[in-house]
Every structure is written in structure tokens, then in C-alpha cells.
Design a protein around this motif. Structure first.
Motif, PDB file in Angstrom:
ATOM      1  N   CYS A 100      -8.280  -1.244   4.413  1.00  0.00           N
ATOM      2  CA  CYS A 100      -7.465  -2.050   5.117  1.00  0.00           C
ATOM      3  C   CYS A 100      -8.319  -2.649   6.458  1.00  0.00           C
ATOM      4  CB  CYS A 100      -6.250  -1.227   5.739  1.00  0.00           C
ATOM      5  SG  CYS A 100      -5.013  -0.941   4.436  1.00  0.00           S
ATOM      6  N   GLU A 216       7.922  -3.140   3.631  1.00  0.00           N
ATOM      7  CA  GLU A 216       7.657  -3.771   2.376  1.00  0.00           C
ATOM      8  C   GLU A 216       8.645  -5.258   2.440  1.00  0.00           C
ATOM      9  OE1 GLU A 216       9.084  -1.026  -0.328  1.00  0.00           O
ATOM     10  OE2 GLU A 216       6.964  -0.218  -0.721  1.00  0.00           O
ATOM     11  N   PRO A 223      -1.415  -6.991   0.560  1.00  0.00           N
ATOM     12  CA  PRO A 223      -1.006  -6.750   1.744  1.00  0.00           C
ATOM     13  C   PRO A 223      -1.469  -7.373   2.871  1.00  0.00           C
ATOM     14  CG  PRO A 223      -1.829  -4.866   0.531  1.00  0.00           C
ATOM     15  CD  PRO A 223      -2.250  -5.982  -0.156  1.00  0.00           C
ATOM     16  N   VAL A 225      -2.505  -7.322   6.584  1.00  0.00           N
ATOM     17  CA  VAL A 225      -2.977  -6.069   7.473  1.00  0.00           C
ATOM     18  C   VAL A 225      -3.602  -6.673   8.739  1.00  0.00           C
ATOM     19  CG1 VAL A 225      -4.626  -4.171   7.732  1.00  0.00           C
ATOM     20  CG2 VAL A 225      -3.344  -4.606   5.574  1.00  0.00           C
ATOM     21  N   LEU A 252       1.145  -3.513   9.032  1.00  0.00           N
ATOM     22  CA  LEU A 252       0.687  -3.430   7.480  1.00  0.00           C
ATOM     23  C   LEU A 252       2.155  -3.731   6.795  1.00  0.00           C
ATOM     24  CD1 LEU A 252      -0.879  -2.616   4.908  1.00  0.00           C
ATOM     25  CD2 LEU A 252      -0.054  -0.570   5.214  1.00  0.00           C
ATOM     26  N   GLY A 254       3.409  -5.367   2.805  1.00  0.00           N
ATOM     27  CA  GLY A 254       2.992  -5.361   1.324  1.00  0.00           C
ATOM     28  C   GLY A 254       4.031  -5.606   0.450  1.00  0.00           C
ATOM     29  N   TYR A 262       2.133   3.215   1.915  1.00  0.00           N
ATOM     30  CA  TYR A 262       2.373   2.230   3.197  1.00  0.00           C
ATOM     31  C   TYR A 262       2.259   3.468   4.288  1.00  0.00           C
ATOM     32  CZ  TYR A 262       2.196  -1.914   0.264  1.00  0.00           C
ATOM     33  OH  TYR A 262       1.997  -2.787  -0.398  1.00  0.00           O
TER      34      TYR A 262
END
Length: 980
Positions: A100, A216, A223, A225, A252, A254, A262
Motif C-alpha cells: 500500500c 469499504e 484500493p 490509499v 484506506l 477499497g 482492510y
């Protein structure tokens, strides 16, 4: 020539490559980062992880975990925090985090002062880097600016049925993107809930926050990041649970389907942010590669637990003592296999050498050490006064006061018996008050408590017997011995003789302190066992109680004719004769004391019976000791708030004494009580408070007393300086320095003063001084959840010692109160002081190893490096030395006791022939005469290090030449000639 030079350069280039293989690139990069010290300490980081939730039809960020040092997570029920525990991470999550950081956006030193501004900068950077399309800007901003609900704030509409539910799969609908900034809490000022949060007590004042946002969403296919470090820590409203300014953000977002992954990545970055090494790297990182190097270094230190042998659901309790994970530059190289670690050889694992500090350096000038002590202590004198004004000092004063008066009464009574009351309890009280007060006010180490010791008592007894048998005036001879000893102490001070204390290693210190501790323990038990007035009635049989009787029989009239006194007049009225008519008495009604007083005879098989108070006395004795030990450990209990536990622990001894004094008063039993003189006058009526130096002994005794004074001086010097070394140990973290020469100077003066006044001689009391330090230890008030309070040092001041000795002098006027304290209670305090002073002594821990199987032995560092049989042999030598000292102090040879303390130094020197220096480095301290060899080894290592650095520079130069030869062959020859 050109071809040969190419071959040489190629060989050097290959050597450089081979050499750099052993040096981790991450370690090299961290050397450069951490080597740039700007002088400002890295702040403590508070990390909070929020996860995106769907509650009541609205999106919000919900706090799920937090870190100060250890992890706390919101339990599944959502109503409470878990116990602090060590974060256990999956290795896969760390590798995913590394990925990431490699693929996401990194914004270092971002100028941001509000959350909307920061979010805009983050999203714009992602768009600029081509990581997301521009049409997702409003959606991502909408999500990142949602409200943050912390564990301290529960939603009103939440029902009981909602508890325990978690909805990580969030489907976002955006009916009006223009209103994306209307549903957040992005105020610049902290809320009332934040300001009232009691968790702030667990966070240092200079702490900064790191926020981790994990969620999410359904509009991303890969993702999102971002790692952000703000240029200045900024308070971002309700983003954080506590009003701590934010310095770092990790975001983060995603697509659906990887909730657990995650969360694990979020826990990984949160754990790294509270790691000392990585947080330091995060503050000083210059680019993405620096952060990745920090992760790589963290991975090098990670320990993997096999899942088949350990349940990942188990929460590991925080250790009692957490080692710092901050590595210096040399350690970074050694951990990654650099040449510097290998050069150390066998000695690289040796413990830190024994250091006593600059106070014991030989100055080579007359009185140089004394002058340095005075210069060292004067700047601290004012703080030595006002630092004592603390509630902890009250407990220390009462504790040490009771120990001092008990010791003064016990020693005074024994001294009175040994010297025919030339010195007694009153002299002991006044001498303790005078010597202790002067020493605490003007001495170099005011934490030391002065008291009389057993060897001094034995010397006084032998001196009195010698004087009596040779018709010499004891007090005058003692005065001249004290004056000569004072002069000899001055000679030791001006010649910096305290320098020899450097040759007293742990072997000598532990032998001496263990002996004194065992003396305290044995004396306390002896006094309890030797009941003179309240023996255990072993022959009493309850079944024959009807046969027990005791009668007072009147004597014959001619045998006893008591003098008519006022007491009889008040009892029996006036009589016409000077003698009392014994026939008028009803002898059967007299008490035991009256019967004996008037000459009667006690007849019967129960006349010698006394109440069986031995059991009650032992209850008071062991009860006081046991309660004190329990309350001292109460600080680490699970009950009551931290401050109350600390208060109970600080006043443990006082609480125990009050409880068992109350129990004694409640039962109204005639247990032996503390007896304190009520008048200030010499114990012996035929002596005054001033001893004249001339007139009673021949003149040559004034010179001959130099010889016994020499023994006293050795005793004073050894007892004082060894106790000072123990008090000034590095483990006590004393910051105001010490004064070995200044202490001995005042002890010498007090020797002369006490000799002129006919008072006992005083020197540092090891056990009471250790107890004084123990009662003044300070611990950190703010500690991370789950972390044990850190020992900060000792409250160094002159207030407690001075007040203790002032109260000792005033004890004559406190006799009506002190007479209610049972002696068994004070003997219990003595027992506690003796046992407590043994804690932390390695010698005592090694003795216990004899009784432990190998698999149950503690993980001591010396057991890792020294064979167990060698450890037992070293301990056996110490036990033998201790036994010899014990035998000597128990016989008439006790007068040479101080010389035997010097003998311990000789024994330690002989141990160099029995043990290797490696073993002695772990079991004891290396003697100072090894310093020369140590310095030579250090110089050798420096030369090797310089040679290694030169080799690196040479190889790099050669590599550059080799690379240049490809483009300019003629230049190669010129550079090679210059290099040669």
C-alpha cells in the motif's frame, strides 16, 4: 597496464558488492535518517482507528481500536473497551501494508489546518498521480468527511437489538453531492466530550495523534490509499477521541469483499505508528522509500508464532517491563549483520561496566574531592528543601521515624547494659537527633540515615571493660579516641582516600548489605523469641485449674521492718510509731507487687504464672509484617482507582502500625510497650552533658588512644562509604549527585561533638537508608493503558531526614502517645526493613537457584551466558564469606570486623584466578585495573572501524573509476595513478 588496472578495479568493485550484501539497505537508509538528530525528542503518538459504518441510515466513522503503547479494541458488544494487550499482526498484513505504501500516495509535510482542506489535498494528489479518475472526487470527499462517533459517545436511536451488529458492507447513495459537507463534525475546536475525556490522563501532554481510517465503498474498483504527515500538528475537531492534535493520517478505502484484510492492514499501520523506531522514522522520513525502509526494519524484528502451536485469539498481556525498541545506529548495523557487530567478538554481549561516577575520581589535590562535592551540592540546596513538600514525604517521615526511635531505644538499652549506664536510652535519643539533623542539613547525600551499629556497640563494651579493669576513666579515654578518629577522618577526606571505594564491586557491596539485612531480620526474631516477662506457659494444664493457687504469707515481725512512707500513710492511715505494724495488714488481700514490697512470701504452684501473651505478640509481629508487604503490593492490584492504590501503597507501613496498635488496644492485653524517657537528663546521675578532656587519666593515654581510634576509623570509613555506594547505585536514578568526601567530613565532626557530650557514635545505617529510599521512589503518573508505571527516580531532598531526627529529639515530649505502641509491632517493622532491603540483590536471587530445578529458574541474563555450575560456585564463595563475617561479628573478634570487610576486596581479587573475565562481567563487576585493557580494546575497535570505513570509501572510489573506464579509457589511467 590498462588491462591490469581494469582487473584490479573490477576485483575491488566485486568486493564492494560482496561487502554491502552483509549490510541491509533498510539499515543503511535508517542510519542516514536517524543520524540527522535535530535535538527535539519524538513525541508520543496516540493512534485511533475508525472504520466506516452504516448506522441509522447514515454513513459514519466508528472508533474500533486505539493505541498508546498497547492495543485496546471495542468489544463485539460495542459497550466497553478490551483490556490492553500486545498487538498480534499477521505477516501477510505487513506485506500488504508495504504494498500500500509503495502504490498509494505519500504526502509529507502537508500544510493543512482543517479536515476539508486536507481531504481536498489528498484527493487532488490521487487524481494528479492518475490513481483515481476526477469524477470520484466528490464521492471520496463525501465519505471522508462523515461524522466520527467515538466509544464515549453512543447514538440515541440505537436500540438493544442493534448491539453487537456490525455492518461493514456499506452501499453509498448520493442524492445530493453538493450537501456532502453538511453532515460532518469538522469544527476546529474540540467538543465538550473530548475535553472531559478521562483518557487524557493516560496520554503525555506533548503527544500527537495518528488517525487511521478504514472502510469499504461500492464505487471503487481498486484500493484508495494515502499516507499523510502534516507539517504542523493540528486539532481537527471531532476526528480524534481526545483533544490531541493530529500529525499523521492513513486512509484506506477499497471495494467490497476484503473487510478482514482492510482491518488487518489498519491494525498493522496503527501498531507501527506506536513503535518507537518506526514513529521516529515517520517523523524524519524524506520520501516514500524512507517509510518502506522503516517497515522493512520492523519486519526484520518481527517474531512469527506458528498458528498450529498458538491460538491467535489469545490476547497477550502487556509485559511488566517493556524494553525500548529504539535502536542506535551501531545496533542497527549489528542487527543486520554489519562488520561492526562481528568485530566485537565475545565481548559484544557483555553487560555495561560498573561505574561509580566522577565523584570518586582521584583529584591529586589536597581536599580536591571535598571541594568538588561542595561545588556539586550547592546548586541543589534550595531544591533539596522545597522538593520535600509532598504528601509522599509524610509517609516516609513516619516510617523512618518509627524505625529510628525503635533502633535508638534498643541500642540505648544495650549500650546502657554494656557501659553501666554511662550511655543509655536518653543519650541515644539526643545523639540520634543531633547527628542525624546536622548530617541531613549539611551532608553530601541527605538520603542516608545515620544510626549506631552493632560493631560500635561491641567496641564500646570492650572499651568499657578495658577501662574498668585498668582503672582508667572511660569517658575521658573515649573522648580522646573520638578526637583521634575525627582527625583521621579529616586525613582521609583531604587525601581523597574514598577513591578506594572504586575497588568495591558488587561482590563486596552485596556481602555487606546482606549481612546487615540478616542482622536486622535475626535481631527482630530474637527479640520476639526471647520473652523474659511473658513466657509461653508450657506446663499449664487447664484440667487441674482447681488445684492452682497462690497465697501471700506474712513474714516474721523481726525479719522485716519497712520504712514508713507516704504511700502507706495514704493507704492505712497514721500510726504512732516509725515502723509499720505488719499484723494490721490483711495479707490475703494484697496484690503480688504489694506482697513483695512489704516483705511477704508468695506460696503456691500458680505464683509464677503470667498471662500467655506470646501468641498475641507473634500475631502483632507477623501481622504487621504481612500487612505491610501486602499493602506495598496493593499498587499493582486490580481494585480501586490508581491514585487511591498509590496512596495506600505509600502509607502501607503507617496503616499496618495503626491497625495492629488498635487491635492491641481493643483486646486490652498487657503486651510489652515502647518505653521512652520522660525527662532530659543523663542516664547515669554522676555524669554531666560535657566530658572534660584532662585531669583523670595519665597524659600518655592521650597519645596512646590513637591506636584504638584507628580501628574505629576503619569501621566508620567502611560502614559509611559502602552504605553510600549502595544508596548511590545507578539503579536508584539519583540526579543531584553524591558527596562521599563531604559525608565523611561531617561524620568526623560529629564523632568529635558526640565524644565531648558523651553521646554514642553514629554512622550510615544501610538498612534504614535503603528503606528511606524505597519510601521516596517516584513513578510516572501518566502511563499507557496496560503499561506498568515507570520508575522515575527518588525524591531527593533534605526535608524528610531532617524532620525524622527533629521528631526523634522531641520524642521525650511524645512519651504519653508513644507508650501505646506495642514492641512486637515495631519488631515487625524491623523485619520488613530487613527483608525489603534484600529485594533486588543478585546474591539473594542466586541463593534461591540452589532450590530450583533448571526448568523453573527465572530467565536471568547471567544464566544465559554463564554455566550454572559456575554460578553456584560463585554464590558458594559469597555464602562462605558471609558466614565468616557472621561468626566474627558474634564473637569477641567483632572488633576487627571492619578489617574483614576489607578482606572481601581481597577475596574478590582472588576470584580473578578462579573465573574468567567473561563470567565475572556477568556475575560481578570488572575491577578498575581492567580499565587499561578495556581502553586498549576500544582503541583497537576504533582503528578497525576506521579501516573498514576507508575500505568502503576505497571500494566506492574504485567502482566509480571502473564505471568511468567504460566511457573514457584514458581517464582511467589518470585516476588510477592519482589513487595510487
Amino acid at each position: 597496464i590498462h588491462n591490469w588496472l581494469c582487473v584490479i578495479v573490477k576485483i575491488k568493485s566485486d568486493l564492494l558488492i560482496c561487502f554491502l550484501i552483509f549490510l541491509s539497505p533498510a539499515a543503511e537508509r535508517l542510519r542516514n535518517i536517524l543520524g540527522e538528530d535535530d535535538g527535539t525528542p519524538t513525541p508520543t503518538i496516540f493512534t485511533e482507528m475508525d472504520t466506516l459504518q452504516h448506522e441509522g441510515g447514515e454513513l459514519e466513522w466508528k472508533e474500533s481500536a486505539r493505541w498508546v503503547k498497547f492495543e485496546e479494541k471495542v468489544e463485539e458488544g460495542g459497550e466497553r473497551w478490551s483490556k490492553p494487550h500486545v498487538s498480534t499482526l499477521t505477516l501477510h498484513s505487513l506485506f500488504e501494508l508495504r504494498t500500500c505504501l509503495q502504490t498509494g500516495s505519500i504526502l509529507l509535510d502537508l500544510e493543512g489546518y482543517s479536515l476539508p482542506q486536507i481531504v481536498d489535498e489528498i484527493v487532488d494528489r490521487q487524481i494528479a498521480d492518475g490513481l483515481i479518475p476526477p469524477d470520484l472526487k466528490e464521492k471520496i470527499s463525501f465519505v471522508l468527511l462523515r461524522k466520527h462517533r467515538h466509544q464515549t459517545k453512543k447514538p440515541i436511536h440505537r436500540s438493544l437489538a442493534d448491539i453487537g451488529k456490525s455492518s461493514n458492507a456499506v452501499h453509498c447513495s448520493f442524492t445530493d453531492p453538493a450537501q456532502s459537507r453538511s453532515m460532518n463534525d469538522i469544527s476546529d475546536t474540540p467538543s465538550t466530550d473530548q475535553l472531559k475525556n478521562k483518557f487524557m490522563k493516560k496520554i503525555p501532554r506533548d503527544a500527537e495523534a495518528s488517525n487511521v481510517l478504514i472502510g469499504e465503498v461500492d464505487f471503487l474498483d481498486k484500493p484508495f490509499v494515502s499516507f499523510v504527515r502534516l507539517a504542523q500538528a493540528t486539532t481537527l475537531g471531532g476526528l480524534t477521541e481526545v483533544p490531541v492534535p493530529t500529525r499523521f493520517l492513513f486512509i484506506l478505502l477499497g471495494p467490497h469483499g476484503k473487510t478482514k484484510s482492510y482491518n488487518e492492514i489498519g491494525r498493522a499501520i496503527a501498531t507501527l505508528m506506536v513503535d518507537d523506531l518506526f514513529s521516529d522514522v515517520a517523523y524524519k522520513a524524506r520520501d516514500r522509500d524512507d517509510l518502506i525502509a522503516g517497515v522493512d526494519e520492523f519486519l526484520d524484528e518481527v517474531i512469527v508464532l506458528p498458528p498450529g502451536e498458538w491460538d491467535p485469539k489469545i490476547r497477550i498481556e502487556p509485559p511488566k517491563k517493556v524494553p525500548s525498541s529504539v535502536l542506535n545506529l551501531n545496533e542497527l548495523g549489528q542487527m543486520n549483520g554489519s562488520a561492526g557487530g562481528a568485530a566485537g567478538g565475545e565481548d559484544e554481549d557483555l553487560p555495561a561496566p560498573h561505574e561509580l561516577g566522577e565523584e570518586l575520581k582521584f583529584t591529586g589535590r589536597v581536599g580536591g574531592g571535598l571541594w568538588l562535592d561542595i561545588k556539586r551540592k550547592i546548586p541543589w540546596y534550595c531544591s533539596d528543601i522545597y522538593d520535600g513538600f509532598h504528601i509522599q514525604s509524610i509517609s516516609a517521615v513516619l516510617f523512618i521515624y518509627l524505625g529510628c526511635i525503635t533502633n535508638a531505644i534498643t541500642f540505648g538499652g544495650l549500650l546502657g547494659d554494656a557501659t553501666d549506664n554511662y550511655q543509655g536510652v536518653m543519650e541515644s535519643f539526643l545523639g540520634t537527633a543531633l547527628a542525624g539533623t546536622v548530617f541531613c542539613l549539611f551532608g553530601g547525600q541527605p538520603l542516608i540515615i545515620l544510626s549506631s551499629t552493632g560493631p560500635i556497640l561491641i567496641f564500646e563494651k570492650l572499651l568499657y571493660e578495658f577501662s574498668k579493669s585498668n582503672n582508667i576513666d572511660y569517658m575521658e579515654l573515649r573522648l580522646w579516641i573520638g578526637l583521634h578518629s575525627c582527625l583521621q577522618c579529616f586525613l582521609l577526606v583531604v587525601s581523597d582516600a574514598s577513591y578506594i571505594i572504586k575497588y568495591m564491586t558488587r561482590f563486596t557491596e552485596e556481602g555487606f548489605s546482606s549481612l546487615i539485612s540478616f542482622i536486622f531480620i535475626s535481631d527482630a526474631i530474637k527479640k520476639m523469641v526471647a520473652f523474659k516477662y511473658y513466657p509461653i506457659n508450657r506446663g499449664f494444664k487447664p484440667d487441674y485449674i482447681t488445684a492452682y493457687k497462690c497465697e501471700c504469707i506474712a513474714p516474721d515481725q523481726g525479719e522485716f521492718s519497712p520504712r514508713f512512707d507516704s504511700e502507706m500513710l495514704d493507704t492505712y492511715g497514721p500510726t504512732s510509731s516509725s515502723t509499720f505494724n505488719l499484723t494490721d495488714l490483711d495479707w490475703s488481700q494484697l496484690s503480688k507487687k504489694e506482697c513483695v514490697k512489704y516483705g511477704g512470701t508468695l506460696v503456691g504452684n500458680s505464683c509464677k504464672y503470667v498471662p500467655d501473651l506470646a501468641l498475641m505478640s507473634f500475631i502483632l509481629f507477623f501481622g504487621t509484617y504481612s500487612m505491610t508487604v501486602s499493602l506495598k503490593k496493593f499498587k499493582f492490584s486490580r481494585y480501586f482507582p490508581t491514585k487511591l492504590r498509590s496512596l495506600i501503597s505509600d502509607f502501607a507501613i503507617i496503616i499496618s502500625i495503626l491497625v495492629f496498635c488498635g487491635l492491641d488496644c481493643l483486646l486490652e492485653l498487657d503486651t510489652p510497650k515502647l518505653h521512652v524517657p520522660t525527662e532530659i537528663k543523663p542516664t547515669r546521675p554522676d555524669r554531666g552533658w560535657l566530658v572534660m578532656p584532662f585531669g583523670k587519666n595519665p597524659w600518655w593515654w592521650y597519645l596512646a588512644s590513637f591506636v584504638p581510634a584507628l580501628l574505629v576509623t576503619i569501621l566508620i570509613f567502611m560502614d559509611q562509604q559502602i552504605s553510600a555506594v549502595i544508596v548511590n547505585r545507578k539503579e536508584n536514578k539519583l540526579k543531584k549527585g553524591c558527596g562521599y568526601h563531604l559525608d565523611l567530613f561531617w561524620v568526623g565532626i560529629l564523632m568529635a561533638v558526640c565524644s565531648f557530650m558523651g553521646l554514642p557514635w553514629y554512622v550510615a545505617a544501610t538498612v534504614i537508608s535503603i528503606a528511606h529510599i524505597d519510601s521516596l521512589k517516584m513513578e510516572s503518573e501518566s502511563s499507557a493503558p496496560g503499561e506498568q508505571p515507570q520508575f522515575l527516580g527518588v525524591r531527593e531532598q533534605r526535608f524528610t531526614g531532617t524532620l525524622v531526627f527533629v521528631l526523634t529529639g522531641l520524642s521525650v515530649f511524645l512519651a504519653p502517645v508513644l507508650q501505646y505502641i506495642p514492641m512486637p509491632v515495631l519488631y515487625g517493622v524491623f523485619l520488613y526493613m530487613g527483608v525489603a532491603s534484600l529485594s533486588g540483590i543478585q546474591f539473594w536471587e542466586r541463593i534461591k537457584l540452589y532450590l530450583m530445578p533448571a526448568k523453573h529458574q527465572p530467565d536471568f541474563s547471567f544464566l544465559r551466558h554463564v554455566p550454572l555450575r559456575r554460578v553456584h560456585l560463585f554464590t558458594l564463595v559469597q555464602i562462605v564469606c558471609l558466614a565468616v563475617l557472621w561468626i566474627l561479628k558474634s564473637t569477641f573478634l567483632a572488633i576487627i570486623f571492619p578489617v574483614m570487610i576489607l578482606g572481601l576486596m581481597v577475596v574478590r581479587k582472588l576470584l580473578d584466578l578462579m573465573f574468567s573475565q567473561h563470567d565475572l562481567a556477568w556475575l560481578d563487576d570488572i575491577l578498575p585495573d581492567k580499565d587499561k585493557k578495556k581502553k586498549e580494546d576500544e582503541k583497537k575497535k576504533i582503528k578497525e572501524k576506521k579501516a573498514t570505513l576507508w575500505l568502503i570509501a576505497d571500494l566506492r572510489f574504485s567502482q566509480e573509476v571502473f564505471q568511468s573506464s567504460i566511457q573514457a579509457p584514458d581517464l582511467l589511467t589518470q585516476l588510477s595513478v592519482l589513487h595510487m
